[in-house]
Design a protein around this motif. Structure first.
Motif, PDB file in Angstrom:
ATOM      1  N   ALA A 254      -2.897  -7.495  68.896  1.00  0.00           N
ATOM      2  CA  ALA A 254      -2.583  -8.451  67.834  1.00  0.00           C
ATOM      3  C   ALA A 254      -3.640  -8.449  66.749  1.00  0.00           C
ATOM      4  O   ALA A 254      -4.483  -9.350  66.679  1.00  0.00           O
ATOM      5  N   PRO A 255      -3.647  -7.459  65.848  1.00  0.00           N
ATOM      6  CA  PRO A 255      -4.585  -7.503  64.722  1.00  0.00           C
ATOM      7  C   PRO A 255      -4.293  -8.715  63.855  1.00  0.00           C
ATOM      8  O   PRO A 255      -3.140  -8.985  63.497  1.00  0.00           O
ATOM      9  N   GLY A 256      -5.337  -9.468  63.535  1.00  0.00           N
ATOM     10  CA  GLY A 256      -5.148 -10.658  62.732  1.00  0.00           C
ATOM     11  C   GLY A 256      -4.355 -11.738  63.433  1.00  0.00           C
ATOM     12  O   GLY A 256      -3.844 -12.659  62.805  1.00  0.00           O
ATOM     13  N   GLY A 257      -4.264 -11.662  64.769  1.00  0.00           N
ATOM     14  CA  GLY A 257      -3.522 -12.665  65.515  1.00  0.00           C
ATOM     15  C   GLY A 257      -2.025 -12.464  65.498  1.00  0.00           C
ATOM     16  O   GLY A 257      -1.287 -13.229  66.125  1.00  0.00           O
ATOM     17  N   ARG A 258      -1.528 -11.419  64.823  1.00  0.00           N
ATOM     18  CA  ARG A 258      -0.090 -11.162  64.728  1.00  0.00           C
ATOM     19  C   ARG A 258       0.304 -10.141  65.791  1.00  0.00           C
ATOM     20  O   ARG A 258      -0.214  -9.030  65.827  1.00  0.00           O
ATOM     21  N   VAL A 259       1.212 -10.511  66.642  1.00  0.00           N
ATOM     22  CA  VAL A 259       1.608  -9.636  67.747  1.00  0.00           C
ATOM     23  C   VAL A 259       2.316  -8.393  67.214  1.00  0.00           C
ATOM     24  O   VAL A 259       3.307  -8.492  66.495  1.00  0.00           O
ATOM     25  N   GLN A 260       1.781  -7.225  67.577  1.00  0.00           N
ATOM     26  CA  GLN A 260       2.400  -5.964  67.185  1.00  0.00           C
ATOM     27  C   GLN A 260       2.817  -5.130  68.388  1.00  0.00           C
ATOM     28  O   GLN A 260       3.666  -4.252  68.256  1.00  0.00           O
ATOM     29  N   ALA A 261       2.239  -5.399  69.542  1.00  0.00           N
ATOM     30  CA  ALA A 261       2.612  -4.652  70.739  1.00  0.00           C
ATOM     31  C   ALA A 261       2.212  -5.440  71.975  1.00  0.00           C
ATOM     32  O   ALA A 261       1.238  -6.198  71.956  1.00  0.00           O
TER      33      ALA A 261
END
Length: 298
Positions: A254-261
C-alpha cells in the motif's frame, strides 16, 4: 488591536500549530501532498474568516483543516475507481512513497493507514479526530453535519472495522501473524536463508498478471525459486504491512496507504508458508475485508 495585528497573531498561531495540523491532515488523507494541500487551504480559509471571537484558535484551525481533508476524501469517492495498474506504475508509486511519506506512514502505523483508507469519509473523520486527536463529538458532529450521537456511532463503526474479530485473536492466528511478519522482514532484507526456513519446500506463489512484468511467470513453485524471486520486489516489500485479510494474516502492499496488492498467505500444519496468492485486480481487492492484526509480543 487592528485587523493587521490580528492576522499577524493568527499567522503566528498557525505556524506554531502547523505540525499538528499536518498530522491531522495526514491521518485523514494518508498522503503528504494531499495533507499539504489541506493545510494550505485551511490557512486561506482561516485568514479570510472573522476569527476575532474565537476562543480556541488551535481547535478552530484543527476543525478547518479536517473540513478541507473531508472535502478531499469525498472527492476521492466521487471520482471513478482507479484502473488496474501496470507493474511499472506500481514500482513508481512505491518509489514515490519511499521517502517522507513512508516515514510518516511508519510513524502513524502503516497497517492503520491502510485500514483507514477502507472507511467511509465520515467514519474516518470521526475516528481520527476523536480517537487519535481527542476532538469532542460535539465538534465532530458540527463538522459532519450530524448530531453528536451520530458522530459517536460513526467512530464506533470505524473502530469495529479496524479491530480484528475477537474470534481471530486465537493463539494460532497470533502465531501465524508472527510468521507472516518474519516473511515480510526477510523479504525486505533479501534474506534468502530466513525465507527458506519460512517457506514449505513445495510452496506455490501465484500472482495477477498485471502486477508483474511479462517475463515473470504468474505461478512459481518451490521454496528456492520463491525465495530468490523476492530479491526483485524488495522495494514493494518496504511499503508492505501485515494485516488480517478476511481474518487470516497476510500482507498488503500500500504505497501512500492506498491498497494496490494483497498477499494472501496460507500456512500449513508444519507452520510453514504453503501458498502465496498475490491479488491486484481491483474487483478482487474490494471483496476482501482488512483489519488490524491482533496485538502480540514480538
Amino acid at each position: 488591536m487592528n485587523a493587521t495585528t490580528d492576522l499577524t497573531e493568527l499567522a503566528q498561531r498557525f505556524d506554531a500549530d502547523r505540525r499538528h495540523l499536518r498530522s491531522v491532515a495526514f491521518h485523514l488523507l494518508g498522503s503528504v501532498p494531499d495533507a499539504e494541500d489541506a493545510v494550505q487551504s485551511a490557512w486561506l480559509k482561516a485568514s479570510g474568516s472573522d476569527f476575532g471571537a474565537v476562543q480556541n484558535l488551535t481547535g478552530w484551525l484543527t476543525t478547518i483543516t479536517a473540513h478541507e481533508a473531508l472535502d478531499q476524501l469525498r472527492g476521492r469517492r466521487r471520482r471513478a475507481e482507479r484502473p488496474l495498474i501496470e507493474s511499472e506504475d506500481l514500482d513508481r508509486m512505491v518509489s514515490a512513497a519511499a521517502d517522507e511519506e513512508a516515514l510518516l506512514a511508519d510513524s502513524v502505523g502503516r497497517a492503520l493507514m491502510v485500514v483507514l483508507d477502507r472507511l467511509s469519509p465520515a467514519q474516518r473523520v470521526a475516528f481520527v479526530l476523536h480517537d487519535v486527536f481527542g476532538v469532542p463529538f460535539e465538534t465532530i458532529g458540527e463538522l459532519l453535519d450530524r448530531s453528536p450521537v451520530a458522530a459517536k456511532k460513526l467512530a464506533s463503526r470505524a473502530r469495529s472495522r479496524l479491530q480484528p474479530d475477537p474470534a481471530s485473536s486465537a493463539a494460532r492466528t497470533v502465531k501465524h501473524t508472527k510468521l507472516v511478519e518474519a516473511f515480510l522482514a526477510a523479504s525486505r532484507g533479501g534474506d534468502i536463508d530466513a525465507l527458506l526456513e519460512l517457506l514449505a519446500p513445495d510452496v506455490v506463489r501465484r500472482v495477477d498478471p498485471a502486477l508483474v512484468p511479462e517475463n515473470v511467470p504468474t505461478e512459481v513453485r518451490g521454496a528456492r525459486q520463491v525465495a530468490e524471486e523476492t530479491r526483485h520486489f524488495v522495494q514493494r516489500a518496504r511499503v508492505g504491512a501485515v494485516l488480517l485479510i478476511d481474518g487470516s494474516p497476510g500482507i498488503v502492499i500500500a504505497p501512500g496507504g492506498r491498497v494496490q496488492a494483497l498477499l494472501r498467505v496460507s500456512i500449513g500444519d508444519d507452520d510453514r508458508i504453503r501458498e502465496i496468492d498475490i491479488v491486484g485486480d481491483p474487483d478482487r481487492l474490494r471483496n476482501h475485508v482488512l483489519s488490524l492484526s491482533p496485538p502480540h509480543t514480538p
